[in-house]
Structures are given as structure tokens and as C-alpha cells.
Design a protein around this motif. Structure first.
Motif, short mmCIF file in Angstrom:
data_model
loop_
_atom_site.label_atom_id
_atom_site.label_comp_id
_atom_site.label_asym_id
_atom_site.label_seq_id
_atom_site.Cartn_x
_atom_site.Cartn_y
_atom_site.Cartn_z
N PHE A 1 15.71 47.04 31.22
CA PHE A 1 16.11 46.21 29.93
C PHE A 1 17.20 47.21 29.29
O PHE A 1 18.24 46.58 28.54
CB PHE A 1 14.91 46.11 29.16
N VAL B 1 16.56 37.74 37.59
CA VAL B 1 16.47 36.35 36.81
C VAL B 1 16.61 36.68 35.33
O VAL B 1 17.34 35.69 34.67
CB VAL B 1 14.94 36.00 36.98
N LYS B 2 16.26 37.50 34.63
CA LYS B 2 16.34 37.87 33.11
C LYS B 2 17.96 37.80 32.77
O LYS B 2 18.39 37.14 31.62
CB LYS B 2 15.72 38.98 32.65
N TYR B 3 18.74 38.61 33.61
CA TYR B 3 19.99 39.02 33.05
C TYR B 3 21.24 38.18 34.08
O TYR B 3 22.30 38.43 33.74
CB TYR B 3 20.41 40.39 33.36
N THR C 1 12.46 40.58 38.23
CA THR C 1 12.56 40.35 36.90
C THR C 1 14.13 40.65 36.19
O THR C 1 14.49 39.82 35.45
CB THR C 1 11.71 41.11 36.06
N MET C 2 14.50 41.56 36.45
CA MET C 2 15.90 41.76 36.14
C MET C 2 16.83 40.99 36.44
O MET C 2 17.82 40.35 35.89
CB MET C 2 16.42 43.18 36.62
N LYS D 1 10.01 27.52 34.55
CA LYS D 1 10.06 29.05 33.90
C LYS D 1 11.50 29.41 33.64
O LYS D 1 11.63 30.36 32.59
CB LYS D 1 9.19 29.96 34.96
N ILE D 2 12.39 28.82 34.18
CA ILE D 2 13.84 29.17 34.03
C ILE D 2 14.57 27.86 33.81
O ILE D 2 14.23 26.94 34.46
CB ILE D 2 14.59 30.24 34.72
#
Length: 243
Positions: free
Chosen positions: A54, A153-155, A150-151, A183-184
Motif C-alpha cells: 500500500f 487488483v487494487k492499483y 490484492t495489489m 467485487k470490482i
């Protein structure tokens, strides 16, 4: 009365009650070092990976993740395609995120780097050596696949998936599932390579859809193309919607 002991969120009773406190074990004993390999300690390592990821990527800005085979050689036309794709996405204002390894990942990072964009590599610890390629500007190393995923998908604002193997399929279907389940949102997934991916899409339609295991609308999640400029257009339009 049943003997019990409260340790933070944990409650111990009867024979499970420990006689020493956590502070005693910390301050009074040196003891063996195997505790660093236990599950509670691993939770802290997992937390550290999320914090590092993050922190490294929070100010990245719009980004697109590119996936594909680590086995693609520089002389392979697909290497040149990935390099072109990385460069044009960078010129369109996107950072390019890959797994940071060789092959397709290296090519996409190289294209982004040489185009003056931000080239990101999210590397994973594997049984065999796979370091970050030389074209990565921002690199993060992970022990755990789920933290790394997670990284991605998140970024990322979208995924571009070039021909690859099991690791590529894993990222592809995980992204499809996240979109399918809501979810996204506004997250384009582009398969690049009509010849390579057409068989998979045909199977999804003729077997999976026909058997009622997915809905027809689920197939619309996936775009298929051989055109680099079309990929860039799709990502730019999706980023505009997100904004």
C-alpha cells in the motif's frame, strides 16, 4: 468454577490455560527460534506485506496490469507486442504493472520505462530464482500470492492478458470472478491474441455456458483483440468512467 484465562482475543479454558503470560515469555526467556515460523507470526508478515505494498503504490495514479508468460523470449514477436503495449499505455498516462519477472513481463516493463512511464514489478518468492527485471522502476517483493494479487487488483484500472500458462490463467480467472461477483466494477479485462484465446472462449460458450454454469452476460466481461491501439482505447475509456 472452570479455570479460564483471557489473552487478547483468545480465551483459554481447562487444560488449555497457559501458566505464563505473554510478557513473561517475551522478557524472561530466550528459548528456541521456531516461533518465527508459527502461524501467528506469519500474520504479522502478511500485515507487513500489505503495508509495504500500500505504501509503495498508494500514489501511483492510473495503472494497467499486463500478464503473460515468463517464458517468452526476446526474439518472439509476442515480446515485441508486449513492449509496444507497455509503451503506448505509458504514453496514454498509465503506469504499467507486471509480475516483474522475465518474458512478457520484462517486455511490458521495458516498453513503459523507455516511453517515460512508471514501470512497476510485483515480484513473488518462488522455489526457483526469479528476480525483478532491469526495467522495473518500482519493485515490491512478496512472500504471499494473495497479498500480491490484492495489489494488482487494487492499483490497476484494468488487466491485459497476453498468452501465458497457469499463472496467467490464475490471474485472468480471478479477475473475471471479481468482476462477475461485483467485487470490482468498471474493470476491463482484455485478452490479447485472438488465435491463442479463441479456443478458451469457445469452450466457455459451448461447455460452461451451455451447461448453465455461467450467464451469457458473464462472457461480456472479457474483450478479445489483436490490436494494441484498441487495448489502449478500452483502458482510457474505462479510466474516464472511473473518474
Amino acid at each position: 468454577m472452570v479455570e479460564s484465562k483471557i489473552k487478547g482475543a483468545l480465551i483459554q479454558r481447562r487444560a488449555q490455560v497457559e501458566q505464563k503470560t505473554t510478557d513473561q515469555r517475551l522478557l524472561d526467556e530466550r528459548g528456541p527460534a521456531d516461533w518465527v515460523h508459527t502461524d501467528p507470526w506469519r500474520v504479522l508478515r502478511m500485515q507487513a506485506e500489505f503495508v509495504e505494498g500500500f505504501g509503495a503504490l498508494a500514489e501511483l495514479g492510473p495503472a494497467v496490469a499486463i500478464f503473460g508468460s515468463a517464458r517468452t523470449k526476446p526474439e518472439d514477436p509476442r515480446y515485441a507486442t508486449a513492449e509496444e503495449l507497455g509503451g503506448k499505455l505509458a504514453q496514454a498516462g498509465f503506469a504499467v504493472i507486471t509480475g516483474g519477472g522475465p518474458g512478457t513481463m520484462e517486455a511490458a516493463n521495458k516498453g513503459a520505462c523507455q516511453a517515460g512511464g512508471v514501470s512497476v514489478g510485483l515480484n513473488i518468492e518462488l522455489p526457483f530464482e526469479q528476480g525483478l527485471n532491469e526495467w522495473v522502476d518500482v519493485g515490491v517483493n512478496f512472500r504471499y500470492f494473495f497479498a500480491r494479487k490484492t495489489m494488482f487488483v487494487k492499483y490497476s484500472q484494468g488487466f491485459v492478458v497476453l498468452p501465458g500458462g497457469f499463472g496467467t490463467f490464475d490471474e485472468l480467472f480471478e479477475a473475471i470472478t471479481l468482476v462477475q461477483t461485483g467485487k470490482i466494477t468498471r474493470f476491463p479485462i482484455v485478452l490479447f491474441g485472438v488465435d491463442y484465446w479463441s479456443g478458451l472462449l469457445a469452450w466457455l460458450e459451448k461447455a460452461v455456458l451451455a451447461d448453465g454454469n455461467i450467464a451469457a452476460a458473464d462472457l461480456d466481461i472479457i474483450k478479445l483483440t489483436d490490436d494494441v491501439d484498441e487495448v489502449v482505447r478500452i483502458m482510457v475509456e474505462a479510466d474516464g468512467l472511473a473518474a
